[in-house]
Design an enzyme around this catalytic site. Structure first.
Site, mmCIF file in Angstrom:
data_model
loop_
_atom_site.group_PDB
_atom_site.id
_atom_site.type_symbol
_atom_site.label_atom_id
_atom_site.label_comp_id
_atom_site.label_asym_id
_atom_site.label_seq_id
_atom_site.Cartn_x
_atom_site.Cartn_y
_atom_site.Cartn_z
ATOM 1 N N THR A 71 9.586 -13.110 3.782
ATOM 2 C CA THR A 71 9.061 -14.391 3.269
ATOM 3 C C THR A 71 9.498 -14.479 1.811
ATOM 4 O O THR A 71 8.710 -14.215 0.911
ATOM 5 C CB THR A 71 7.522 -14.455 3.366
ATOM 6 O OG1 THR A 71 6.976 -13.246 2.821
ATOM 7 C CG2 THR A 71 7.075 -14.623 4.789
ATOM 8 N N ARG A 106 3.606 0.968 0.455
ATOM 9 C CA ARG A 106 4.445 1.073 -0.741
ATOM 10 C C ARG A 106 5.805 1.596 -0.325
ATOM 11 O O ARG A 106 5.893 2.535 0.483
ATOM 12 C CB ARG A 106 3.840 2.066 -1.741
ATOM 13 C CG ARG A 106 2.533 1.639 -2.351
ATOM 14 C CD ARG A 106 1.836 2.813 -2.984
ATOM 15 N NE ARG A 106 1.508 3.831 -1.983
ATOM 16 C CZ ARG A 106 0.988 5.026 -2.245
ATOM 17 N NH1 ARG A 106 0.748 5.382 -3.481
ATOM 18 N NH2 ARG A 106 0.713 5.883 -1.277
ATOM 19 N N CYS A 159 7.940 -7.197 -3.835
ATOM 20 C CA CYS A 159 6.622 -7.768 -3.513
ATOM 21 C C CYS A 159 5.890 -8.374 -4.703
ATOM 22 O O CYS A 159 5.552 -9.548 -4.678
ATOM 23 C CB CYS A 159 5.756 -6.688 -2.868
ATOM 24 S SG CYS A 159 6.528 -5.988 -1.419
ATOM 25 N N LYS A 169 11.649 1.515 -8.821
ATOM 26 C CA LYS A 169 10.781 2.680 -9.024
ATOM 27 C C LYS A 169 11.477 3.853 -8.344
ATOM 28 O O LYS A 169 12.496 3.654 -7.653
ATOM 29 C CB LYS A 169 9.384 2.451 -8.448
ATOM 30 C CG LYS A 169 9.384 2.260 -6.931
ATOM 31 C CD LYS A 169 7.965 2.197 -6.381
ATOM 32 C CE LYS A 169 7.969 2.077 -4.876
ATOM 33 N NZ LYS A 169 6.645 2.092 -4.291
HETATM 34 C C1 UGA Z 1 3.442 -2.895 -3.470
HETATM 35 C C2 UGA Z 1 1.998 -2.485 -3.198
HETATM 36 O O1 UGA Z 1 1.666 -1.302 -3.924
HETATM 37 C C3 UGA Z 1 1.786 -2.240 -1.714
HETATM 38 O O2 UGA Z 1 0.422 -1.938 -1.469
HETATM 39 C C4 UGA Z 1 2.179 -3.513 -0.946
HETATM 40 O O3 UGA Z 1 2.049 -3.343 0.449
HETATM 41 C C5 UGA Z 1 3.632 -3.847 -1.246
HETATM 42 O O4 UGA Z 1 3.783 -4.047 -2.668
HETATM 43 C C6 UGA Z 1 3.960 -5.105 -0.473
HETATM 44 O O5 UGA Z 1 3.421 -6.169 -0.809
HETATM 45 O O6 UGA Z 1 4.647 -5.019 0.549
HETATM 46 P P1 UGA Z 1 5.771 -1.583 -3.795
HETATM 47 O O7 UGA Z 1 6.386 -2.912 -4.098
HETATM 48 O O8 UGA Z 1 6.482 -0.630 -2.902
HETATM 49 O O9 UGA Z 1 4.307 -1.793 -3.137
HETATM 50 O O10 UGA Z 1 5.622 -0.876 -5.188
HETATM 51 P P2 UGA Z 1 4.469 -0.177 -6.058
HETATM 52 O O11 UGA Z 1 4.481 1.277 -5.870
HETATM 53 O O12 UGA Z 1 3.191 -0.881 -5.911
HETATM 54 O O13 UGA Z 1 5.063 -0.477 -7.519
HETATM 55 C C7 UGA Z 1 5.281 -1.830 -7.947
HETATM 56 C C8 UGA Z 1 5.811 -1.847 -9.352
HETATM 57 O O14 UGA Z 1 4.823 -1.457 -10.299
HETATM 58 C C9 UGA Z 1 6.988 -0.917 -9.598
HETATM 59 O O15 UGA Z 1 7.926 -1.594 -10.396
HETATM 60 C C10 UGA Z 1 6.374 0.257 -10.338
HETATM 61 O O16 UGA Z 1 7.276 0.949 -11.156
HETATM 62 C C11 UGA Z 1 5.314 -0.439 -11.164
HETATM 63 N N1 UGA Z 1 4.172 0.412 -11.555
HETATM 64 C C12 UGA Z 1 3.347 0.917 -10.606
HETATM 65 C C13 UGA Z 1 3.927 0.643 -12.902
HETATM 66 O O17 UGA Z 1 4.683 0.200 -13.810
HETATM 67 N N2 UGA Z 1 2.846 1.392 -13.255
HETATM 68 C C14 UGA Z 1 1.978 1.890 -12.331
HETATM 69 O O18 UGA Z 1 0.983 2.553 -12.713
HETATM 70 C C15 UGA Z 1 2.252 1.653 -10.974
#
Ligand code: UGA
Length: 441
Positions: A92, A155, A261, A326
């Site tokens: 989406t 994630r 996401c 990440k």
């Molecule tokens: C995210 C959500 O965490 C999932 O629960 C959700 O299912 C998914 O989106 C989705 O909608 O499908 P994801 O995109 O894989 O998962 O990534 P995250 O691990 O959540 O990280 C997102 C971003 O935040 C990354 O750029 C990461 O580097 C950043 N981040 C994360 C930070 O800068 N600091 C943090 O403490 C955590």
């Protein structure tokens, strides 16, 4: 793993979400057909060749293929033929107006409508605006088929683990019995199951991602403040996190949130709210802080080179470690690193980058996103002669780089811009390099 009675499952879309869902449901004992329109992808998957970097996925796919419980087919109708539960796991993307573009969901629904078994259950797993469960019902034109919402919280990088060990399973169903039927599919998992109405389930997904993005923007804003007042964000997070109501999870300062996401879902949340007459100013602020954070990282590089505002970076060699949004993934979508790299290139810098999953010859979208970047195969090649070293992704191997060796390879007065606070500033300075982290005064 134990489960309730095996169910015949179809999954439309073999991307991150669909592939993980299909393979994990097969590992729970269900009979799964995973279908995709990309013929080459299906053929690769049939041989157990996984097109993405995702821990543990190759193993669950291999297990499913060898047990015969996981099959890959071409086209959405294959997932809906002789199956009891059909998951829609198609993309989406963000539409031109900031809202989610539902064309793939609608196409999939239109294709499966005519072939669904009587009494089948259609499950919306893609992240869709509030009201989409009903929209799928309208496209299906099958009053004998129930449509429920079942958002995913996976994630990237830990998707298989997250699927098999969820904090909760959320099901949105108008028809309670249909919701309970879906809940049985997850009987093998040790997780609370929340059955609600479809609008609430759809809202839960956006609210969860919006809240998580807000946490990161909050800590990044605090980090900016720490830099201004001479405080240390690591200590501030430890101090606030000791309060049980706050905690330390998801409060790691960085170059801004990215990925497939958060950026699209945060904008969609603002759009959905606006569509219903609510001006979600807080979420807009969360997005603004994130955009600003990426610009702040580029400003750090400019400062490291000693440039006055407005001057270009012409001639400066900048080494970038990490390109993915990440660690633990090969995904470049909305990666803050890629945004930074392109901004540095636009300002005239020579950018040399290394990422363990991107390699030196990316293809298709990845090649496009990194046009103009000199990609190399190791940390040492990237840093040779560079004025600035940017740590852009928290890959564990970057935490143990040989700082003394790097100092000998880089230009005189070189500076490390550590956008992930991955390195020990004292050790970096002891190696003769300058150091600038995020919120670490
Ligand atoms: C995210 C959500 O965490 C999932 O629960 C959700 O299912 C998914 O989106 C989705 O909608 O499908 P994801 O995109 O894989 O998962 O990534 P995250 O691990 O959540 O990280 C997102 C971003 O935040 C990354 O750029 C990461 O580097 C950043 N981040 C994360 C930070 O800068 N600091 C943090 O403490 C955590």
């Amino acid at each position: 793993m134990t489960t309730g009675a095996p169910v015949r499952v179809g999954v439309v879309g073999a991307g991150y979400v669909g592939l993980t869902t299909g393979a994990c449901l097969a590992s729970l004992g269900h009979d799964v057909i995973c279908a995709d329109i990309d013929v080459a992808r299906v053929e690769r998957l049939r041989t157990g060749d996984i097109p993405i970097v995702e821990a543990g996925l190759a193993e669950v796919v291999a297990e499913g293929l060898s047990s015969g419980r996981l099959r890959f087919e071409i086209g959405a109708p294959a997932a809906a033929t002789n199956t009891d539960v059909v998951f829609l796991c198609v993309p989406t993307p963000q539409g031109a107006d900031g809202g989610a573009d539902l064309r793939y969901i609608e196409t999939a629904a239109a294709q499966i409508g005519p072939v669904l078994d009587a009494g089948a259950l259609v499950v919306n797993k893609s992240t869709v605006p509030v009201g989409s469960t009903r929209a799928v019902e309208d496209v299906l034109q099958r009053p004998d088929v129930a449509v429920v919402s079942n958002p995913e919280f996976l994630r990237e990088g830990t998707a298989v683990y997250d699927f098999l060990h969820p904090d909760r399973v959320v099901i949105g169903a108008d028809d309670r019995a249909a919701g309970e039927r879906l809940a049985e599919l997850y009987a093998g998992l040790d997780a609370p199951i929340l059955i609600t109405d479809p609008a609430s389930a759809e809202t839960i997904k956006y609210a969860a991602n919006g809240f998580l993005a807000m946490k990161i923007s909050f800590v990044n804003a605090i980090a900016a403040m720490c830099e201004a007042v001479g405080a240390n964000v690591d200590d501030v997070v430890e101090g606030i996190g000791a309060d049980n109501r706050i905690g330390t999870a998801f409060l790691k300062p960085g170059p801004g949130w990215g990925g497939s996401c958060f950026p699209k879902d945060s904008r969609a949340l603002v759009k959905i709210a606006a569509d219903y007459g609510y001006d979600f100013t807080m979420m807009k602020g969360v997005i603004d802080v994130n955009d600003e954070q990426k610009r702040r990282m580029v400003a750090k590089v400019r400062r490291a080179v000693g440039l006055a505002p407005g001057r270009g970076l012409g001639g400066a060699v900048v080494a970038v470690l990490g390109l993915t949004f990440k660690a633990g993934t090969d995904d470049l979508r909305d990666s803050p690193s890629v945004t930074m790299v392109n901004s540095l290139l636009a300002s005239g810098a020579t950018v040399r980058a290394y990422d363990p999953t991107v390699g030196v010859e990316p293809v298709d979208d990845k090649a496009e996103a990194l046009r103009g970047v000199e990609l190399v195969g190791s940390v040492n090649e990237a840093v040779k002669g560079a004025r600035v070293l940017v740590i852009a992704t928290e890959w564990p191997e970057f935490a143990s780089i040989d700082l003394a060796e790097i100092a000998t390879l880089m230009a005189a007065d070189a500076v490390v811009v550590d956008t992930r606070n991955l390195l020990d500033p004292v050790a970096v300075r002891a190696a003769g390099l300058g150091y600038d982290g995020v919120g670490r005064s």
